[in-house]
Write a protein that holds these residues in place. Structure first.
Motif, PDB file in Angstrom:
ATOM      1  N   ARG A 171      10.750 -31.043 -16.876  1.00  0.00           N
ATOM      2  CA  ARG A 171      11.864 -31.103 -15.931  1.00  0.00           C
ATOM      3  C   ARG A 171      12.754 -32.325 -16.210  1.00  0.00           C
ATOM      4  O   ARG A 171      13.982 -32.233 -16.207  1.00  0.00           O
ATOM      5  N   ALA A 191      18.264 -36.230  -6.950  1.00  0.00           N
ATOM      6  CA  ALA A 191      18.565 -34.817  -7.146  1.00  0.00           C
ATOM      7  C   ALA A 191      20.082 -34.709  -7.197  1.00  0.00           C
ATOM      8  O   ALA A 191      20.788 -35.357  -6.425  1.00  0.00           O
ATOM      9  N   THR A 198      18.645 -38.455  -2.429  1.00  0.00           N
ATOM     10  CA  THR A 198      17.425 -39.189  -2.741  1.00  0.00           C
ATOM     11  C   THR A 198      16.651 -39.531  -1.473  1.00  0.00           C
ATOM     12  O   THR A 198      17.229 -39.668  -0.397  1.00  0.00           O
ATOM     13  N   PRO A 235       9.818 -36.395  -2.837  1.00  0.00           N
ATOM     14  CA  PRO A 235      10.548 -35.506  -3.734  1.00  0.00           C
ATOM     15  C   PRO A 235      10.624 -34.059  -3.231  1.00  0.00           C
ATOM     16  O   PRO A 235      11.612 -33.369  -3.463  1.00  0.00           O
ATOM     17  N   THR A 236       9.614 -33.618  -2.511  1.00  0.00           N
ATOM     18  CA  THR A 236       9.624 -32.258  -1.971  1.00  0.00           C
ATOM     19  C   THR A 236      10.752 -32.087  -0.962  1.00  0.00           C
ATOM     20  O   THR A 236      11.455 -31.076  -0.965  1.00  0.00           O
ATOM     21  N   THR A 257      13.516 -33.842  -0.861  1.00  0.00           N
ATOM     22  CA  THR A 257      14.765 -33.891  -1.617  1.00  0.00           C
ATOM     23  C   THR A 257      15.063 -32.532  -2.234  1.00  0.00           C
ATOM     24  O   THR A 257      16.194 -32.050  -2.185  1.00  0.00           O
ATOM     25  N   LYS A 258      14.056 -31.892  -2.800  1.00  0.00           N
ATOM     26  CA  LYS A 258      14.226 -30.572  -3.405  1.00  0.00           C
ATOM     27  C   LYS A 258      14.663 -29.549  -2.358  1.00  0.00           C
ATOM     28  O   LYS A 258      15.567 -28.741  -2.607  1.00  0.00           O
ATOM     29  N   LYS A 270      18.269 -30.142  -1.412  1.00  0.00           N
ATOM     30  CA  LYS A 270      19.129 -29.682  -2.501  1.00  0.00           C
ATOM     31  C   LYS A 270      19.336 -28.171  -2.411  1.00  0.00           C
ATOM     32  O   LYS A 270      20.464 -27.680  -2.533  1.00  0.00           O
ATOM     33  N   GLN A 271      18.268 -27.435  -2.176  1.00  0.00           N
ATOM     34  CA  GLN A 271      18.368 -25.976  -2.048  1.00  0.00           C
ATOM     35  C   GLN A 271      19.250 -25.582  -0.860  1.00  0.00           C
ATOM     36  O   GLN A 271      20.093 -24.691  -0.964  1.00  0.00           O
TER      37      GLN A 271
END
Length: 150
Positions: free
Chosen positions: A24, A112, A124, A130-131, A133-134, A137-138
């Protein structure tokens, strides 16, 4: 933390690890114009394909003392804590280091990034989640699809 965007293609980049997280990171680096060097005993199929098209340098072996010399940006992406410590022990304060396994060992974090035609949005949690943030983002991507910005 101070958020910035850098032109990564101006830097020598090393990624240690060949699995999911390393893949990634490497894909993002390539997309941003970098040609990273990756050191790992095994590589994902995506990394092998990137080598075939000339966008990455792969060194098929374990990390060795001295491997970080000459690199300005280093991503630690292994699941071996002894190897990760060895990598950290030879880095210098002049190198940007992102330990993807232990945020407190990092002196920078990735954000992200949502890239659209003529703008970008960076997100961020400063490495904390991080989960989350992901997920953000979605949700933002989905929201942007429903908005006309023309």
């Amino acid at each position: 933390m101070y958020p910035i965007l850098i032109d990564i293609k101006q830097f020598s980049v090393l990624v240690i690890g060949g699995g999911k997280i390393a893949t990634r990171k490497v894909c993002g680096l390539i997309e941003a114009g970098a040609k990273p060097t990756v050191i790992a005993p095994k590589f994902s199929e995506t990394l092998l394909n990137a080598k075939r098209n000339g966008s990455v340098i792969l060194r098929e072996r374990s990390f060795q003392y001295g491997d970080t010399a000459g690199f300005q940006v280093i991503f630690i992406c292994t699941n071996n804590q002894a190897v990760n410590r060895a990598i950290l022990n030879e880095t210098t304060p002049r190198q940007l280091v992102n330990d993807t396994t232990k945020q407190q060992n990092s002196n920078f974090f990735n954000m992200a990034f949502i890239k659209e035609k003529d703008f970008g949005i960076a997100l961020t949690t400063a490495g904390e989640n991080p989960t989350k943030t992901k997920l953000l983002k979605q949700k933002i991507r989905a929201l942007l699809k429903n908005i006309s910005l023309d």
